[in-house]
Design a protein around this motif. Structure first.
Motif, mmCIF file in Angstrom:
data_model
loop_
_atom_site.group_PDB
_atom_site.id
_atom_site.type_symbol
_atom_site.label_atom_id
_atom_site.label_comp_id
_atom_site.label_asym_id
_atom_site.label_seq_id
_atom_site.Cartn_x
_atom_site.Cartn_y
_atom_site.Cartn_z
ATOM 1 N N ILE A 207 0.837 -1.208 0.000
ATOM 2 C CA ILE A 207 0.000 0.000 0.000
ATOM 3 C C ILE A 207 0.868 1.253 0.000
ATOM 4 C CG2 ILE A 207 -1.716 1.324 1.279
ATOM 5 C CD1 ILE A 207 -2.841 -1.194 -0.011
ATOM 6 N N THR A 208 1.841 1.308 0.901
ATOM 7 C CA THR A 208 2.606 2.548 1.069
ATOM 8 C C THR A 208 3.519 2.835 -0.111
ATOM 9 O OG1 THR A 208 4.258 1.333 2.381
ATOM 10 C CG2 THR A 208 2.492 2.459 3.582
ATOM 11 N N ARG A 209 3.984 1.807 -0.811
ATOM 12 C CA ARG A 209 4.827 2.069 -1.984
ATOM 13 C C ARG A 209 3.989 2.448 -3.206
ATOM 14 N NH1 ARG A 209 6.386 -4.319 -2.645
ATOM 15 N NH2 ARG A 209 4.542 -4.937 -3.861
ATOM 16 N N GLN A 210 2.676 2.202 -3.157
ATOM 17 C CA GLN A 210 1.796 2.454 -4.298
ATOM 18 C C GLN A 210 1.233 3.870 -4.293
ATOM 19 O OE1 GLN A 210 -1.501 -0.262 -4.463
ATOM 20 N NE2 GLN A 210 -2.533 0.825 -6.129
ATOM 21 N N LEU A 211 0.821 4.339 -3.125
ATOM 22 C CA LEU A 211 0.225 5.672 -3.035
ATOM 23 C C LEU A 211 1.300 6.738 -3.259
ATOM 24 C CD1 LEU A 211 -2.066 5.169 0.088
ATOM 25 C CD2 LEU A 211 -2.785 5.272 -2.314
ATOM 26 N N PRO A 212 1.086 7.683 -4.140
ATOM 27 C CA PRO A 212 2.113 8.708 -4.422
ATOM 28 C C PRO A 212 2.573 9.455 -3.177
ATOM 29 C CG PRO A 212 0.366 8.812 -6.062
ATOM 30 C CD PRO A 212 -0.106 7.851 -5.006
ATOM 31 N N GLU A 213 1.632 9.750 -2.279
ATOM 32 C CA GLU A 213 1.982 10.533 -1.091
ATOM 33 C C GLU A 213 2.929 9.760 -0.173
ATOM 34 O OE1 GLU A 213 -1.935 11.890 -2.713
ATOM 35 O OE2 GLU A 213 -1.033 9.932 -2.245
ATOM 36 N N THR A 214 2.614 8.482 0.090
ATOM 37 C CA THR A 214 3.470 7.704 0.984
ATOM 38 C C THR A 214 4.738 7.238 0.283
ATOM 39 O OG1 THR A 214 2.017 5.810 0.510
ATOM 40 C CG2 THR A 214 1.670 6.975 2.587
ATOM 41 N N ARG A 215 4.669 7.004 -1.009
ATOM 42 C CA ARG A 215 5.887 6.640 -1.752
ATOM 43 C C ARG A 215 6.903 7.784 -1.679
ATOM 44 N NH1 ARG A 215 7.207 2.684 -5.401
ATOM 45 N NH2 ARG A 215 9.040 3.133 -6.679
ATOM 46 N N ALA A 216 6.415 9.009 -1.794
ATOM 47 C CA ALA A 216 7.309 10.160 -1.691
ATOM 48 C C ALA A 216 7.973 10.224 -0.322
ATOM 49 C CB ALA A 216 6.535 11.447 -1.963
ATOM 50 N N LEU A 217 7.225 9.879 0.737
ATOM 51 C CA LEU A 217 7.822 9.845 2.079
ATOM 52 C C LEU A 217 8.894 8.776 2.179
ATOM 53 C CD1 LEU A 217 4.862 10.340 4.602
ATOM 54 C CD2 LEU A 217 6.778 11.890 4.148
ATOM 55 N N ILE A 218 8.633 7.594 1.624
ATOM 56 C CA ILE A 218 9.636 6.525 1.632
ATOM 57 C C ILE A 218 10.917 7.005 0.962
ATOM 58 C CG2 ILE A 218 10.223 4.229 0.745
ATOM 59 C CD1 ILE A 218 7.223 3.530 0.967
#
Length: 312
Positions: A207-218
């Motif tokens: 989930i987190t690697r897919q959503l643009p917002e959380t991917r940017a945080l990663i």
């Protein structure tokens, strides 16, 4: 070789079982219901690399009863390393190896403070595994590997001998990297980002690697760790962040880190030795880590509550 496994959860349970399966003399150090289940029914490992049952199993809650061993694998939670080091003193003789398989980058320093320089190697592992029930380990993802070496990267007969033992074990890949510190920080790079984002969002990596917002945080978390590593003189390759992101993208979608699972269960976690360590190690070399600082601060109240130091 005669092994003692200090910490018999997902990591220690899996690698210890594979060594026992290969015919090595392995004793698991455990406690409570996990120990009782192993002593009564053996150690069961359900694995994508093939199931194992170690029965009868050698297991104890008192390391002092074992005498000196050839190798102690330290696989406790990061905050337990110093306590573990004190407990394994009776196991460490002049030729004993102490191999930490921890998520952080400070375990070998702690072990050396207690046990001295001679026995301690640098080490790390990769595996997605956990204790599913007392006496039962579940390995669900990542091809298991161990990487280790002398702390100054010199080649040695003792590390070659240890690698030869791991090479005989099914379901384990062993390597002595050219630079064990780079290897260790490479794991630290992705595991801190994965742990932090997963714990904060309460979602698996898919989930987190897919959503643009959380991917940017990663991606920003990876960049911060890279800068901290450079500040500490770690010779990362130029593409270290991209490689870490590729590893994250290749993980099973339902993957979670052990820190995330502990936080979701309301138990003490490795927050201090992962995201907290990034902040602390960054501060030591003048590197700002605002994303990790925010993650650490957001998770700290629950961490303190899990340790009984704060009431929520």
């Amino acid at each position: 070789m005669k092994f003692a496994i200090m910490g018999s959860g997902g990591v220690g349970g899996y690698f210890g079982a594979r060594l026992a399966e290969a015919g090595e003399d392995v004793t698991f150090i455990a406690r409570g219901r996990h120990l009782a289940a192993m002593q009564h029914d053996g150690l069961h490992v359900s694995s994508i690399k093939g199931d194992i049952v170690v029965k009868p199993v050698k297991a104890t809650d008192d390391p002092a009863t074992l005498g000196e061993v050839d190798c102690v694998i330290v696989a406790v939670k990061a905050w337990q390393v110093r306590e573990a080091a004190e407990a394994i003193r009776p196991l460490v003789g002049p030729d004993t190896l102490v191999l930490p398989l921890e998520n952080g980058v400070e375990a070998a320093d702690i072990l050396t403070e207690v046990l001295g320089e001679t026995p301690v190697l640098e080490g790390l592992c990769g595996i997605l595994a956990w204790r599913e029930a007392p006496g039962h380990i579940r390995h669900a993802g990542v091809d298991p590997f161990v990487r280790f070496g002398e702390r100054d990267n010199h080649t040695s007969e003792r590390t070659a001998r240890l690698k030869a033992v791991f090479d005989k074990a099914h379901g384990v890949s062993a390597e002595i990297p050219d630079d064990i510190v780079v290897a260790q920080w490479s794991k630290f790079l992705f595991i801190c980002a994965m742990s932090g984002i997963g714990s904060l969002c309460r979602a698996p990596i898919g989930i987190t690697r897919q959503l643009p917002e959380t991917r940017a945080l990663i991606e920003r978390m990876l960049e911060e760790i890279h800068q901290v590593a450079q500040g500490h003189g770690v010779a990362f390759p130029a593409n270290a962040v991209a490689r870490a992101m590729q590893f994250i993208d290749a993980m099973p979608a339902d993957s979670t880190s052990s820190m995330q699972r502990d936080i979701l269960a309301g138990e003490p976690s490795e927050l201090e030795s992962q995201n907290g360590a990034v902040v602390r190690l960054g501060r030591a070399v003048g590197v700002e880590t605002p994303i990790h600082a925010a993650v650490y601060a957001a998770l700290l109240p629950q961490e303190l509550a899990a340790r009984g130091e704060l009431s929520l």
